[in-house]
Write a protein that holds these residues in place. Structure first.
Motif, PDB file in Angstrom:
ATOM      1  N   GLY A  95       0.850  -1.194   0.000  1.00 25.17           N
ATOM      2  CA  GLY A  95       0.000   0.000   0.000  1.00 25.17           C
ATOM      3  C   GLY A  95       0.879   1.235   0.000  1.00 25.17           C
ATOM      4  O   GLY A  95       1.867   1.298   0.735  1.00 25.17           O
ATOM      5  N   MET A  96       0.547   2.210  -0.851  1.00 32.39           N
ATOM      6  CA  MET A  96       1.347   3.441  -0.962  1.00 32.39           C
ATOM      7  C   MET A  96       0.432   4.644  -0.759  1.00 32.39           C
ATOM      8  O   MET A  96      -0.745   4.625  -1.137  1.00 32.39           O
ATOM      9  CB  MET A  96       1.990   3.553  -2.351  1.00 32.39           C
ATOM     10  CG  MET A  96       2.852   2.380  -2.785  1.00 32.39           C
ATOM     11  SD  MET A  96       4.390   2.192  -1.869  1.00 32.39           S
ATOM     12  CE  MET A  96       5.277   3.693  -2.304  1.00 32.39           C
ATOM     13  N   PHE A  97       1.000   5.702  -0.192  1.00 31.51           N
ATOM     14  CA  PHE A  97       0.272   6.957  -0.002  1.00 31.51           C
ATOM     15  C   PHE A  97       1.210   8.096  -0.359  1.00 31.51           C
ATOM     16  O   PHE A  97       2.395   8.073   0.002  1.00 31.51           O
ATOM     17  CB  PHE A  97      -0.190   7.086   1.455  1.00 31.51           C
ATOM     18  CG  PHE A  97      -0.981   8.333   1.732  1.00 31.51           C
ATOM     19  CD1 PHE A  97      -2.343   8.378   1.449  1.00 31.51           C
ATOM     20  CD2 PHE A  97      -0.366   9.456   2.260  1.00 31.51           C
ATOM     21  CE1 PHE A  97      -3.083   9.539   1.700  1.00 31.51           C
ATOM     22  CE2 PHE A  97      -1.099  10.612   2.506  1.00 31.51           C
ATOM     23  CZ  PHE A  97      -2.457  10.640   2.235  1.00 31.51           C
ATOM     24  N   CYS A  98       0.668   9.091  -1.050  1.00 26.34           N
ATOM     25  CA  CYS A  98       1.490  10.227  -1.501  1.00 26.34           C
ATOM     26  C   CYS A  98       1.371  11.388  -0.518  1.00 26.34           C
ATOM     27  O   CYS A  98       0.301  11.982  -0.395  1.00 26.34           O
ATOM     28  CB  CYS A  98       1.060  10.655  -2.907  1.00 26.34           C
ATOM     29  SG  CYS A  98       1.893  12.147  -3.484  1.00 26.34           S
ATOM     30  N   GLY A 190      -2.297  13.029  -0.972  1.00 24.78           N
ATOM     31  CA  GLY A 190      -3.574  12.420  -0.577  1.00 24.78           C
ATOM     32  C   GLY A 190      -3.933  11.195  -1.393  1.00 24.78           C
ATOM     33  O   GLY A 190      -4.832  10.439  -1.018  1.00 24.78           O
ATOM     34  N   ASP A 191      -3.250  10.963  -2.510  1.00 27.20           N
ATOM     35  CA  ASP A 191      -3.544   9.785  -3.341  1.00 27.20           C
ATOM     36  C   ASP A 191      -2.949   8.524  -2.718  1.00 27.20           C
ATOM     37  O   ASP A 191      -1.882   8.564  -2.110  1.00 27.20           O
ATOM     38  CB  ASP A 191      -2.952   9.951  -4.750  1.00 27.20           C
ATOM     39  CG  ASP A 191      -3.705  10.967  -5.584  1.00 27.20           C
ATOM     40  OD1 ASP A 191      -4.739  11.482  -5.112  1.00 27.20           O
ATOM     41  OD2 ASP A 191      -3.247  11.256  -6.705  1.00 27.20           O
ATOM     42  N   LEU A 215       6.694   9.449  -0.099  1.00 29.72           N
ATOM     43  CA  LEU A 215       5.591   8.487  -0.111  1.00 29.72           C
ATOM     44  C   LEU A 215       5.606   7.688   1.184  1.00 29.72           C
ATOM     45  O   LEU A 215       6.638   7.614   1.866  1.00 29.72           O
ATOM     46  CB  LEU A 215       5.727   7.522  -1.300  1.00 29.72           C
ATOM     47  CG  LEU A 215       5.902   8.129  -2.696  1.00 29.72           C
ATOM     48  CD1 LEU A 215       6.088   7.021  -3.743  1.00 29.72           C
ATOM     49  CD2 LEU A 215       4.703   8.997  -3.069  1.00 29.72           C
ATOM     50  N   LEU A 216       4.480   7.099   1.526  1.00 26.26           N
ATOM     51  CA  LEU A 216       4.415   6.143   2.633  1.00 26.26           C
ATOM     52  C   LEU A 216       4.167   4.762   2.044  1.00 26.26           C
ATOM     53  O   LEU A 216       3.493   4.629   1.016  1.00 26.26           O
ATOM     54  CB  LEU A 216       3.263   6.489   3.594  1.00 26.26           C
ATOM     55  CG  LEU A 216       3.289   7.878   4.232  1.00 26.26           C
ATOM     56  CD1 LEU A 216       2.052   8.060   5.126  1.00 26.26           C
ATOM     57  CD2 LEU A 216       4.571   8.087   5.028  1.00 26.26           C
ATOM     58  N   ARG A 217       4.672   3.744   2.716  1.00 25.63           N
ATOM     59  CA  ARG A 217       4.510   2.372   2.207  1.00 25.63           C
ATOM     60  C   ARG A 217       4.186   1.418   3.361  1.00 25.63           C
ATOM     61  O   ARG A 217       4.780   1.525   4.431  1.00 25.63           O
ATOM     62  CB  ARG A 217       5.807   1.919   1.533  1.00 25.63           C
ATOM     63  CG  ARG A 217       5.755   0.508   0.962  1.00 25.63           C
ATOM     64  CD  ARG A 217       7.073   0.146   0.299  1.00 25.63           C
ATOM     65  NE  ARG A 217       8.132   0.010   1.280  1.00 25.63           N
ATOM     66  CZ  ARG A 217       9.437  -0.028   0.995  1.00 25.63           C
ATOM     67  NH1 ARG A 217       9.847   0.084  -0.254  1.00 25.63           N
ATOM     68  NH2 ARG A 217      10.348  -0.149   1.944  1.00 25.63           N
ATOM     69  N   VAL A 218       3.242   0.535   3.114  1.00 26.86           N
ATOM     70  CA  VAL A 218       2.957  -0.550   4.073  1.00 26.86           C
ATOM     71  C   VAL A 218       2.958  -1.873   3.315  1.00 26.86           C
ATOM     72  O   VAL A 218       2.667  -1.925   2.116  1.00 26.86           O
ATOM     73  CB  VAL A 218       1.583  -0.389   4.777  1.00 26.86           C
ATOM     74  CG1 VAL A 218       1.590   0.751   5.752  1.00 26.86           C
ATOM     75  CG2 VAL A 218       0.458  -0.264   3.771  1.00 26.86           C
TER      76      VAL A 218
END
Ligand SMILES: [Fe+2]
Length: 227
Positions: A95-98, A190-191, A215-218
């Motif tokens: 999962g990624m978040f910008c 927010g994407d 970016l964030l990553r899980v």
């Protein structure tokens, strides 16, 4: 004071991810802490949020001093790969978040391996199933890595980084096709997007010096079925 209720992934989105291997959308928040909690919750919806190598469950992806320039904490171009190819059981989902997309051409890319495999001749496919490749672990990880085929019944596993031996002609043909069909993930703060790491490969274009890309990553795995 206003309140913020973030919607979980819909049943349809979860089904699409499980069937097609990719979904994307946007949250009404750009707050890193809120997005981090949301990412963990969604991964627990899909299976179990999973932490590898003593990393936090939500990893901040931006260039970091001391990290390999060809790693997710680096700045060089990353060719299409699956994450943790060197692990016996790589994550099923990413999962990624910008937080910030960066500038210029600093995109993440994705390649659908099913599409790439469809374009390959039968003998190459057979070699990808038969020929073992040794995927070494990163230097900071205490692991001998993993040796196995690029294609098996459960997943595609590929990462050309740090491989000096056993990289085969068939692996190179597959990698070139993954590069040929790469698509850019153009994102705004927010994407989010989720990919099936056993099917989709991802990469990154080179980052600019002093980039603001963040970016964030899980990671997540599917629960094993009880037998
Ligand atoms: Fe990666």
């Amino acid at each position: 004071m206003g309140s913020l209720k973030l919607q979980s992934l819909s049943t349809e989105a979860v089904q699409t991810l499980k069937k097609d291997g990719f979904i994307r959308g946007s949250l009404s928040t750009k707050c890193q802490d809120t997005a981090s909690l949301w990412l963990i919750e969604q991964m627990n919806l899909l299976g179990h949020c999973m932490s590898y190598c003593d990393q936090p469950p939500v990893m901040s992806i931006r260039p970091k001093p001391g990290f390999g320039r060809s790693s997710s904490g680096g700045d060089l171009r990353l060719l299409p790969h699956t994450d943790l190819a060197w692990a016996e059981r790589p994550p099923k989902y990413i999962g990624m978040f910008c937080i910030h997309p960066g500038g210029g051409n600093e995109y993440q890319t994705i390649s659908d391996s099913f599409k790439a495999l469809n374009a390959l001749p039968q003998d190459v496919l057979e070699q990808l199933r038969r020929n073992p490749i040794h995927f070494p672990a990163p230097e900071h990880v205490n692991s001998s890595g993993f040796t196995g085929a690029i294609l098996d019944s459960e997943r595609v596993r590929i990462n050309s980084r740090n491989i000096r031996e056993n990289w085969s002609d068939s692996a190179e043909v597959f990698l070139r096709e993954l590069i040929r069909i790469e698509k850019e993930i153009k994102c705004e703060p927010g994407d989010y997007w989720f990919i099936d790491n056993t099917r989709y490969c991802h990469g990154r274009y080179e980052l600019n010096p002093n980039t603001s890309r963040h970016l964030l990553r899980v990671y997540g795995i599917e629960p094993r079925c009880a037998t």
